[in-house]
Design a protein around this motif. Structure first.
Motif, PDB file in Angstrom:
ATOM      1  N   GLN A  62       0.824  -1.205   0.000  1.00 15.49           N
ATOM      2  CA  GLN A  62       0.000   0.000   0.000  1.00 15.49           C
ATOM      3  C   GLN A  62       0.861   1.258   0.000  1.00 15.49           C
ATOM      4  O   GLN A  62       0.516   2.233  -0.661  1.00 15.49           O
ATOM      5  CB  GLN A  62      -0.937   0.009   1.201  1.00 15.49           C
ATOM      6  N   THR A 108       2.148   1.777  -3.588  1.00 15.02           N
ATOM      7  CA  THR A 108       1.162   2.056  -4.639  1.00 15.02           C
ATOM      8  C   THR A 108       0.281   3.271  -4.387  1.00 15.02           C
ATOM      9  O   THR A 108      -0.480   3.656  -5.267  1.00 15.02           O
ATOM     10  CB  THR A 108       0.253   0.835  -4.855  1.00 15.02           C
ATOM     11  N   THR A 109       0.364   3.903  -3.233  1.00 14.94           N
ATOM     12  CA  THR A 109      -0.526   5.021  -2.940  1.00 14.94           C
ATOM     13  C   THR A 109       0.141   6.367  -3.203  1.00 14.94           C
ATOM     14  O   THR A 109       1.366   6.474  -3.197  1.00 14.94           O
ATOM     15  CB  THR A 109      -1.024   4.978  -1.478  1.00 14.94           C
ATOM     16  N   THR A 110      -0.696   7.356  -3.425  1.00 15.43           N
ATOM     17  CA  THR A 110      -0.210   8.732  -3.542  1.00 15.43           C
ATOM     18  C   THR A 110      -0.620   9.546  -2.315  1.00 15.43           C
ATOM     19  O   THR A 110      -0.298  10.725  -2.223  1.00 15.43           O
ATOM     20  CB  THR A 110      -0.773   9.402  -4.814  1.00 15.43           C
ATOM     21  N   SER A 111      -1.298   8.903  -1.388  1.00 16.26           N
ATOM     22  CA  SER A 111      -1.788   9.574  -0.191  1.00 16.26           C
ATOM     23  C   SER A 111      -0.713   9.596   0.896  1.00 16.26           C
ATOM     24  O   SER A 111      -0.224   8.547   1.327  1.00 16.26           O
ATOM     25  CB  SER A 111      -3.026   8.849   0.337  1.00 16.26           C
ATOM     26  N   THR A 112      -0.376  10.784   1.341  1.00 16.49           N
ATOM     27  CA  THR A 112       0.632  10.891   2.399  1.00 16.49           C
ATOM     28  C   THR A 112       0.102  10.365   3.733  1.00 16.49           C
ATOM     29  O   THR A 112       0.868   9.851   4.540  1.00 16.49           O
ATOM     30  CB  THR A 112       1.105  12.345   2.569  1.00 16.49           C
ATOM     31  N   VAL A 168       0.557   6.587   3.721  1.00 12.15           N
ATOM     32  CA  VAL A 168       1.974   6.268   3.917  1.00 12.15           C
ATOM     33  C   VAL A 168       2.349   6.437   5.389  1.00 12.15           C
ATOM     34  O   VAL A 168       2.996   5.561   5.981  1.00 12.15           O
ATOM     35  CB  VAL A 168       2.871   7.143   3.016  1.00 12.15           C
TER      36      VAL A 168
END
Length: 68
Positions: free
Chosen positions: A30, A33-37, A40
């Motif tokens: 995750q 593959t995520t762009t959400s800070t 992360v």
């Protein structure tokens, strides 16, 4: 009786390690593959918790088994 307890500890420790590995793989995937800070940050914190509590978690399980 002690042999049974030791075998149970080994089995449970193995299962805990397997579940820990699966969870870590999922969290790391995750993160990649995520762009959400926020995702992360959350998953990074979870990974740290998993590593920190591992020994304590197994120790607690062993204490419970010893009471059986």
């Amino acid at each position: 009786m002690n042999i049974l307890k030791e075998l149970t500890k080994i089995f449970i420790r193995s299962k805990l390690e397997d579940e820990k590995r699966k969870l870590k793989e999922k969290l790391q995937k995750q993160i990649i593959t995520t762009t959400s800070t926020s995702v992360v940050a959350r998953n990074t914190a979870y990974l740290r918790i998993i590593d920190t509590l591992d020994g304590k978690g197994i120790a607690e399980v062993n204490k419970i088994i010893d009471k059986i």
